[in-house]
Structures are given as C-alpha cells and as structure tokens.
Scaffold this motif. Structure first.
Motif, PDB file in Angstrom:
ATOM      1  N   VAL A 192       0.753  -1.134  -0.122  1.00 13.28           N
ATOM      2  CA  VAL A 192       0.024   0.034   0.033  1.00 13.28           C
ATOM      3  C   VAL A 192       0.698   1.272  -0.019  1.00 13.28           C
ATOM      4  N   ALA A 193       2.157   1.271   0.387  1.00 13.67           N
ATOM      5  CA  ALA A 193       2.877   2.300   0.533  1.00 13.67           C
ATOM      6  C   ALA A 193       4.289   1.911   0.562  1.00 13.67           C
ATOM      7  N   VAL A 194       5.050   3.199   0.381  1.00 18.27           N
ATOM      8  CA  VAL A 194       6.689   3.185   0.235  1.00 18.27           C
ATOM      9  C   VAL A 194       6.997   4.184   1.457  1.00 18.27           C
ATOM     10  N   LEU A 195       7.517   3.952   2.370  1.00 19.86           N
ATOM     11  CA  LEU A 195       7.706   5.086   3.509  1.00 19.86           C
ATOM     12  C   LEU A 195       9.329   5.054   3.672  1.00 19.86           C
ATOM     13  N   LEU A 196       9.796   6.398   3.323  1.00 18.48           N
ATOM     14  CA  LEU A 196      11.275   6.439   3.647  1.00 18.48           C
ATOM     15  C   LEU A 196      11.536   7.850   3.718  1.00 18.48           C
ATOM     16  N   GLU A 197      12.792   8.121   4.380  1.00 18.24           N
ATOM     17  CA  GLU A 197      13.566   9.407   4.615  1.00 18.24           C
ATOM     18  C   GLU A 197      13.912   9.692   3.144  1.00 18.24           C
ATOM     19  N   PRO A 198      13.980  11.093   2.626  1.00 21.22           N
ATOM     20  CA  PRO A 198      14.636  11.406   1.406  1.00 21.22           C
ATOM     21  C   PRO A 198      16.255  11.247   1.548  1.00 21.22           C
ATOM     22  N   ILE A 199      16.536  11.769   2.806  1.00 23.41           N
ATOM     23  CA  ILE A 199      18.067  11.537   3.248  1.00 23.41           C
ATOM     24  C   ILE A 199      17.714  10.959   4.712  1.00 23.41           C
ATOM     25  N   GLN A 200      18.467   9.916   4.979  1.00 22.03           N
ATOM     26  CA  GLN A 200      18.526   9.340   6.363  1.00 22.03           C
ATOM     27  C   GLN A 200      19.390   9.789   7.324  1.00 22.03           C
ATOM     28  N   GLY A 201      18.835  10.571   8.191  1.00 21.73           N
ATOM     29  CA  GLY A 201      19.553  11.405   9.222  1.00 21.73           C
ATOM     30  C   GLY A 201      20.240  10.607  10.430  1.00 21.73           C
ATOM     31  N   GLU A 202      19.545   9.771  11.181  1.00 21.55           N
ATOM     32  CA  GLU A 202      20.148   8.948  12.149  1.00 21.55           C
ATOM     33  C   GLU A 202      21.082   8.080  11.756  1.00 21.55           C
ATOM     34  N   ALA A 203      20.940   7.652  10.540  1.00 24.23           N
ATOM     35  CA  ALA A 203      22.131   6.576   9.839  1.00 24.23           C
ATOM     36  C   ALA A 203      23.079   7.192   9.703  1.00 24.23           C
ATOM     37  N   GLY A 204      23.351   8.422   9.574  1.00 18.34           N
ATOM     38  CA  GLY A 204      24.729   9.317   9.504  1.00 18.34           C
ATOM     39  C   GLY A 204      24.343  10.308   8.145  1.00 18.34           C
ATOM     40  N   VAL A 205      23.288  10.817   7.780  1.00 24.77           N
ATOM     41  CA  VAL A 205      22.864  11.925   6.963  1.00 24.77           C
ATOM     42  C   VAL A 205      23.270  11.091   5.352  1.00 24.77           C
ATOM     43  N   ARG A 334      37.245  11.488   6.878  1.00 22.78           N
ATOM     44  CA  ARG A 334      37.316  10.385   5.944  1.00 22.78           C
ATOM     45  C   ARG A 334      36.125  10.640   4.953  1.00 22.78           C
ATOM     46  N   ALA A 335      35.033  11.223   5.467  1.00 23.45           N
ATOM     47  CA  ALA A 335      34.042  11.336   4.495  1.00 23.45           C
ATOM     48  C   ALA A 335      33.011  12.482   4.593  1.00 23.45           C
ATOM     49  N   VAL A 336      32.225  13.231   3.853  1.00 20.67           N
ATOM     50  CA  VAL A 336      31.327  14.237   4.215  1.00 20.67           C
ATOM     51  C   VAL A 336      30.143  14.005   3.338  1.00 20.67           C
ATOM     52  N   ARG A 337      28.739  13.748   3.825  1.00 17.25           N
ATOM     53  CA  ARG A 337      27.856  13.578   3.110  1.00 17.25           C
ATOM     54  C   ARG A 337      26.477  14.600   3.529  1.00 17.25           C
ATOM     55  N   GLY A 338      25.573  14.914   2.833  1.00 16.11           N
ATOM     56  CA  GLY A 338      24.473  15.598   3.168  1.00 16.11           C
ATOM     57  C   GLY A 338      24.076  16.876   1.915  1.00 16.11           C
ATOM     58  N   ARG A 339      23.167  17.402   2.459  1.00 18.17           N
ATOM     59  CA  ARG A 339      22.921  18.582   1.586  1.00 18.17           C
ATOM     60  C   ARG A 339      22.512  19.840   2.491  1.00 18.17           C
ATOM     61  N   THR A 375      31.110   8.733  13.472  1.00 16.06           N
ATOM     62  CA  THR A 375      30.380   9.778  12.519  1.00 16.06           C
ATOM     63  C   THR A 375      29.708  10.820  13.666  1.00 16.06           C
ATOM     64  N   ILE A 376      29.763  11.995  13.176  1.00 11.42           N
ATOM     65  CA  ILE A 376      29.168  13.094  13.873  1.00 11.42           C
ATOM     66  C   ILE A 376      28.254  13.616  12.834  1.00 11.42           C
ATOM     67  N   ARG A 377      26.956  14.262  13.538  1.00 16.70           N
ATOM     68  CA  ARG A 377      25.940  14.951  12.833  1.00 16.70           C
ATOM     69  C   ARG A 377      26.162  16.522  13.178  1.00 16.70           C
ATOM     70  N   LEU A 378      26.030  17.380  11.760  1.00 20.65           N
ATOM     71  CA  LEU A 378      25.998  18.520  11.902  1.00 20.65           C
ATOM     72  C   LEU A 378      24.688  19.155  11.381  1.00 20.65           C
ATOM     73  N   ALA A 379      24.130  19.967  12.255  1.00 17.91           N
ATOM     74  CA  ALA A 379      22.818  20.695  11.629  1.00 17.91           C
ATOM     75  C   ALA A 379      22.614  21.831  12.240  1.00 17.91           C
ATOM     76  N   PRO A 380      23.435  23.089  11.951  1.00 14.00           N
ATOM     77  CA  PRO A 380      23.343  24.460  12.708  1.00 14.00           C
ATOM     78  C   PRO A 380      21.885  24.929  12.164  1.00 14.00           C
ATOM     79  N   PRO A 381      21.583  25.649  12.963  1.00 16.09           N
ATOM     80  CA  PRO A 381      20.259  26.501  12.402  1.00 16.09           C
ATOM     81  C   PRO A 381      20.712  27.381  11.492  1.00 16.09           C
ATOM     82  N   LEU A 382      19.441  27.567  10.566  1.00 16.95           N
ATOM     83  CA  LEU A 382      19.639  28.354   9.225  1.00 16.95           C
ATOM     84  C   LEU A 382      19.904  29.776   9.432  1.00 16.95           C
TER      85      LEU A 382
END
Length: 405
Positions: A192-205, A334-339, A375-382
């Motif tokens: 009935v549906a596909v449910l997903l995050e367009p970018i997976q956050g908790e997994a490491g962006v 080692r690597a940087v991911r995200g948008r 892995t660390i996550r960065l998400a500063p206020p806009l």
C-alpha cells in the motif's frame, strides 16, 4: 570546562538521579539561548551545531515565532478538536499550500505523524486499492529512523531502538536504502505504501544515489502504491529546498512533517496529502487531544510564513556549500555527506570516536552529536552566519589535529 563555583556538576547529578537513562547527554547544562548560541548555567556560551535535530531550523527564540507564541498565550492555548479555534484553518491552509496538497492533519510529535501516515496508508489500501483486510504491507528502508513507538521500532534495523521491545507489529518489508531494484522487486499486490526518508538522518545523513527517489516515484505510480516522504528532519529548509525530496523533482503522495514545524517552541507535526488519500479518515477513527491546538497552530502558521519567503532555503543552500567545502578540507575527515546545512562527517576511527569528538568540541564551545561509531552529525540553525560556520570549522580542525589522550 567549568569554574570553581560551577553549577554544572550538581545539575548533571540531579538529572542523572531523577530521570530514566534513555539518553546519554554531553556534560552541558543549558540555561539560555538565542539564535545559533546557547549559554550554560555557568555563563559559558556554545555554538549550537545540532539545532535540536532540525527542530530549531529558525534558531533559538526567533523573534517572529516568540511574538506569535506570546500573542496566543494571552488568548487561548487549548480547545481540543471537539471545537474549532480561530488559528486552525489559517495553519492548515498555509501548510497545505506550502506542500501543494489538499488536506493537512495536525498532530504533535514526529512519531505521531508517522503513525498517522501508516494508519492512513493502510486504510487507503483497504478502501481504495482493494487490498484484502489485514494484508496491507508497507515497504521501508534499512537503517531507517522514523521514531520509537512500538509499531515504528517493529521495522527498525537499529538494535538499540528495537531489541527487547517485542512482540513486533507485522506488515512491513525492509529493503536496502538506495537499492531501487530491491525496492521495486518487493512491491506486490498487497503493498500500500513506500515509507522512507529522502535523506536518512540518524543513519549518518545518507544521501541516496541520483535517480533513486525519482525511480521510487515512478514505481509507486505504476503499481498504485503511495509514496510517503518522512521529511521530519530533512524538510522545512534544512537541505536548501523546502523539502529534501525536491532535489530530484519528486512529489510524494504524502508528506510527514514535524520538528521545525513547531519553531523550537512547541511540538507540532502533521501529515499532508490530497483528499483522495487523507479523505479516507472519518470522525472517531484517528485523533489527538493536543494535535492542532491554538498555540501550536499560531506558531506553525508563522513558521509557514517564514518558509514562504524562501530566505531560509536560500541561506541553507549557500551556507551549506561553505560548510561542506570547509569540512572536506579538514585533515582526519574520511567522508562528508549531506545537503544544505546538514552533514554527516566520518572521522578517521584511528583518531577518536564520534562521542570523543563531540566531548572535545563541547570543551571548545561547539555542540554537535555523534551517531554510529566515528560519525558526527552537523545541523546548525539556518540563521547561522558565515563567520559562525568558519568558527565551527576551525574548532573541528583543532579537535581532529590534536592527538588523542
């Protein structure tokens, strides 16, 4: 990190003594905040590079949002959905228009919105698609994070979130994230549906391969399956667009929203979809005492106004480029991911763990959060500035260049 007369140790001890240990916070006790900065009980300031997991996209105590909350606090804060209040239609109409959908169903937390989407998708499957009763199935992605309710952890692959909380809710098929072939092969007559995050956050962006989201959209359209985008962390300006799924020009059947929708003031979430989907609900089938309350709607309506300007999306795209380029130049990364203003940063595990990096950054006045090893996550206020981004980049460089203790 603290002074002789520091209040921090006592405050931390009290928190440890009186609360369940479902979190492992950094040793910082915040007492005040404004914009991209927070101040602890000892008067030390920190640059907030987490923004409440994207709940604070507009910064701490944004003047327009605080004004909207203050004005509503002087009038009415709760009626329940047994009645209609004067802020309800304004918020719902504004959010529906922002999403280009017909209807909105307000809730409180992100997990509540995900649960709502699951219920709606199943009911749609039975009433509209004609799936036999009790056979509805929803496809989800490996390493997902959609919340921690019993139903949601039933399709989690994170042992910390899932283990020892069974028995689990059936009706979900898990496929690898980013594997379009595996997903399309999993679709059958009961899907009935596909449910997903367009970018997976908790997994490491994690950003999916180009064409993945567009391929899912095409498959869902072809097989009469709802595409549900969980934009709780990735949406509302975080990635440089209003919604992260827009980067592939995709429009889902249902948006699941939360976090920044409440402006960092009150919990606000919502599901947005067209009438042929959300219209399957009838009175008494789903609800929430606090969902869509006057205070939440007043703040949420102001959030929609801020997003309509496009300023925050533009800032995220521009400053995000500065952030990502700066991170890529730091030794030990080692690597940087995200948008946009969202990044998952893999540190050389030979240097330190993600937790150690967060602790050392906090000592230098920058707050971030680790996830999964190094892995660390960065998400500063806009609302962050170029100078503040450069300050954080400098501190990250200092931490990674220092030898581990």
């Amino acid at each position: 990190m603290t002074t002789v007369d520091s209040r921090t140790p006592e405050a931390l001890a009290d928190a440890e003594r009186w609360t369940a240990h479902n979190y492992h916070p950094l040793p910082v006790v915040i007492a005040d905040a404004e914009g991209a900065w927070v101040t602890d009980v000892d008067g030390r300031r920190y640059l907030d590079f987490l923004a409440g997991y994207s709940a604070l996209n507009f910064g701490h105590r944004h003047p327009a949002l605080i004004a909207a909350a203050h004005a509503q606090l002087d009038r009415v804060t709760l009626t329940s959905r047994a009645f209609v209040h004067d802020q309800f239609a304004t918020f719902c109409r504004g959010l529906a228009e922002l999403c280009d959908k017909d209807l909105v169903l307000p809730m409180n937390t992100g997990a509540e919105a995900v649960e709502t989407a699951i219920k709606v998708a199943r009911k749609w499957g039975y009433q509209v698609k004609g799936v036999p009763d009790g056979r509805a199935n929803i496809i989800v992605a490996e390493n997902n994070f959609h919340g921690r309710t019993t139903t949601i952890v039933s399709f989690s692959t994170d042992p910390d979130a899932r283990d020892d909380f069974g028995p689990y809710t059936p009706g979900f098929t898990i496929v690898p994230y980013g594997d379009l072939d595996a997903l399309t092969a999993a679709i059958d007559e009961h899907t009935v549906a596909v449910l997903l995050e367009p970018i997976q956050g908790e997994a490491g962006v994690l950003v999916p391969p180009a064409g993945y989201l567009a391929g899912i959209r095409a498959a869902c359209t072809d097989r009469n399956v709802l595409m549900i985008a969980d934009e709780i962390q990735s949406g509302l300006g975080r990635t440089g667009r209003t919604f992260a799924i827009e980067h592939e020009g995709v429009v889902p059947d249902m948006y699941v929203l939360g976090k920044a929708l409440g402006g960092g003031i009150v919990p606000v979430s919502a599901v947005a979809a067209n009438r042929d989907v959300l219209g399957v609900l009838k009175p008494g089938e789903h609800g929430s005492t606090f969902g869509g309350n006057p205070l939440a709607c007043a703040v949420g309506a102001e959030v929609v106004k801020l997003l309509r300007t496009g300023d925050f999306q533009e800032r995220s795209a521009k400053l995000g480029q500065r952030l990502h380029e700066g991170l890529a130049e730091i030794g030990g990364v080692r690597a940087v991911r995200g948008r946009g203003l969202w990044a998952g940063v893999d540190i050389d595990p030979g240097l330190m763990t993600g937790r150690q990096a967060c602790e050392r950054l906090a000592e230098r006045g920058v707050l971030v959060k680790d996830t999964h090893g190094s892995t660390i996550r960065l998400a500063p206020p806009l609302v962050i500035t170029e100078e503040e981004i450069d300050l954080a980049l400098g501190k990250i460089g200092e931490v990674l260049s220092a030898r581990t203790s």
